[in-house]
Write an enzyme that holds these catalytic residues in place. Structure first.
Site, PDB file in Angstrom:
ATOM      1  N   ASN A 193      -4.792   3.690   6.687  1.00 48.78           N
ATOM      2  CA  ASN A 193      -4.996   3.323   5.685  1.00 48.78           C
ATOM      3  C   ASN A 193      -4.409   4.145   4.548  1.00 48.78           C
ATOM      4  O   ASN A 193      -3.242   4.759   4.425  1.00 48.78           O
ATOM      5  CB  ASN A 193      -6.155   2.731   5.706  1.00 48.78           C
ATOM      6  CG  ASN A 193      -6.169   1.884   4.826  1.00 48.78           C
ATOM      7  OD1 ASN A 193      -5.421   1.003   3.835  1.00 48.78           O
ATOM      8  ND2 ASN A 193      -7.537   1.392   3.453  1.00 48.78           N
ATOM      9  N   GLU A 215       0.977  -0.865   0.067  1.00 49.29           N
ATOM     10  CA  GLU A 215      -0.259   0.234   0.232  1.00 49.29           C
ATOM     11  C   GLU A 215       0.781   1.712   0.053  1.00 49.29           C
ATOM     12  O   GLU A 215       1.976   0.727   0.192  1.00 49.29           O
ATOM     13  CB  GLU A 215      -1.377  -0.567   1.076  1.00 49.29           C
ATOM     14  CG  GLU A 215      -1.954  -0.435   1.533  1.00 49.29           C
ATOM     15  CD  GLU A 215      -3.323   0.497  -0.002  1.00 49.29           C
ATOM     16  OE1 GLU A 215      -2.964   1.662  -0.356  1.00 49.29           O
ATOM     17  OE2 GLU A 215      -4.526   0.357  -0.230  1.00 49.29           O
ATOM     18  N   ARG A 252      -5.725   1.516  12.570  1.00 49.08           N
ATOM     19  CA  ARG A 252      -4.095   1.287  12.409  1.00 49.08           C
ATOM     20  C   ARG A 252      -5.056   2.392  10.938  1.00 49.08           C
ATOM     21  O   ARG A 252      -5.859   2.545  10.156  1.00 49.08           O
ATOM     22  CB  ARG A 252      -3.991   0.422  11.744  1.00 49.08           C
ATOM     23  CG  ARG A 252      -4.715  -0.880  10.729  1.00 49.08           C
ATOM     24  CD  ARG A 252      -4.087  -1.768   9.591  1.00 49.08           C
ATOM     25  NE  ARG A 252      -5.033  -2.171   8.688  1.00 49.08           N
ATOM     26  CZ  ARG A 252      -4.897  -1.797   7.028  1.00 49.08           C
ATOM     27  NH1 ARG A 252      -4.086  -0.566   7.198  1.00 49.08           N
ATOM     28  NH2 ARG A 252      -5.183  -2.598   6.739  1.00 49.08           N
ATOM     29  N   ASP A 284     -10.400   0.914  -4.421  1.00 50.08           N
ATOM     30  CA  ASP A 284      -9.246   0.658  -3.523  1.00 50.08           C
ATOM     31  C   ASP A 284      -8.422   2.543  -3.989  1.00 50.08           C
ATOM     32  O   ASP A 284      -9.043   2.788  -3.723  1.00 50.08           O
ATOM     33  CB  ASP A 284      -7.836  -0.464  -4.332  1.00 50.08           C
ATOM     34  CG  ASP A 284      -7.561  -0.617  -2.183  1.00 50.08           C
ATOM     35  OD1 ASP A 284      -6.642  -0.325  -1.891  1.00 50.08           O
ATOM     36  OD2 ASP A 284      -7.339  -1.850  -1.959  1.00 50.08           O
ATOM     37  N   ASN A 309     -10.428   4.986   1.264  1.00 55.42           N
ATOM     38  CA  ASN A 309      -9.538   4.446   0.077  1.00 55.42           C
ATOM     39  C   ASN A 309      -9.845   5.705  -0.762  1.00 55.42           C
ATOM     40  O   ASN A 309     -10.589   6.526  -0.726  1.00 55.42           O
ATOM     41  CB  ASN A 309      -9.744   3.228  -0.845  1.00 55.42           C
ATOM     42  CG  ASN A 309      -8.939   1.865  -0.085  1.00 55.42           C
ATOM     43  OD1 ASN A 309      -7.882   1.682   0.121  1.00 55.42           O
ATOM     44  ND2 ASN A 309      -9.210   1.268   0.317  1.00 55.42           N
TER      45      ASN A 309
END
Length: 292
Positions: A103, A18, A101, A198, A148
């Site tokens: 992203n 990522e 967390r 995404d 995202n």
């Protein structure tokens, strides 16, 4: 589906690749394996790759200046010094919530940093999208499950994001001088069919390049939400694109083997690899983040 010339930049199988970005001043690409707490550094001209163990989950990086980077990690923001690789805490973010967390993230042209968080097990509405603006963090959009596709139009007047389970890409009117919303999100497009929205990045023409997780492709959308192209990626779970190279015409795409069992990984042998696509793109350089 277009099959453009594609090569493997890194065959290291990322658990969850990522957060790719590119520093045009040094011809260096950076990306993360969130699940393994690793930062990858690739000097493209020589194809030399280094892997840095961060000791924590992290998902995004922004250039501060020639000597420093800002790292977005599971417990907050860190300043990373390139010369000695030290990580100095800058600001906490959800540090008191071990269930979440970081992203997807991206820097607006103004230097404001949009930062997404989510539940470690993708718990519904456990995350949010924040803005780091002038050294302070504010909440933009709460109740996000999987943030995202954070990216920005070339003029800085529109921001984009998705909450992947909703299968909707939103467009938000922004103040170009600050990167902060001046209106409510509106639906730009609804994703249907195989895969999910995404990571995304905008090119110099305002087109949105989106990694379609689970569909082995990157889709290119117009600013009006019309799908213009689909480029094949040799891994099922493509996760995020970034424009790279001196002329920003190539596309780096990360991928992942997350949630794949042994048979699924055998059927997708390049899952987790990082790819370079000769996309004939008109990319844009990523702006530096401003801390004050």
């Amino acid at each position: 589906m277009e099959d453009v010339p594609t090569s493997v930049l890194s065959d290291h199988p990322c658990h969850l690749g990522e957060g790719p970005t590119y520093d045009v001043t040094t011809d260096t690409a950076w990306w993360f394996d969130i699940g393994e707490g690793k930062l990858f550094e690739a000097h493209l001209a020589g194809r030399s790759i280094r892997v840095h163990a961060l000791g924590r989950m992290a998902s995004a990086l922004a250039r501060i200046d020639a000597e420093r980077q800002l790292i977005v990690a599971e417990d907050g923001l860190y300043i990373r010094t390139l010369s000695d690789e030290t990580m100095t805490p800058f600001l906490p973010l959800e540090a008191d919530n071990p269930a979440t967390r970081s992203n997807d993230c991206r820097v607006h042209q103004s230097g404001t940093f949009w930062i997404g968080t989510m539940g470690r097990k993708a718990e519904p509405k456990a995350g949010a999208i924040y803005a780091l603006h002038r050294g302070k963090i504010s909440t933009l959009f709460p109740g996000i499950s999987i943030p995202n596709s954070i990216c920005f139009s070339p003029d800085g007047a529109t921001g984009y994001f998705t909450d992947t389970p909703r299968a909707v890409l939103y467009a938000v009117p922004l103040n170009p001088a600050t990167g902060l919303p001046r209106g409510e999100p509106e639906v730009l497009l609804r994703h249907t069919g195989i895969g999910g929205l995404d990571g995304s990045v905008c090119d110099a023409d305002g087109q949105i390049w989106n990694a379609c997780w689970g569909a082995s492709r990157v889709d290119v959308y117009s600013p009006q939400g019309e799908r213009l192209r689909s480029l094949h990626v040799p891994a099922k779970q493509a996760s995020c694109p970034a424009f790279v190279g001196p002329d920003l015409s190539r596309l780096l795409v990360t991928s992942a083997w997350q949630d794949m069992d042994a048979s699924a990984r055998a059927a997708d042998p390049q899952a987790g690899c990082t790819f370079l696509l000769q996309a004939s793109a008109r990319g844009r350089a990523e702006p530096d983040v401003k801390l004050a």
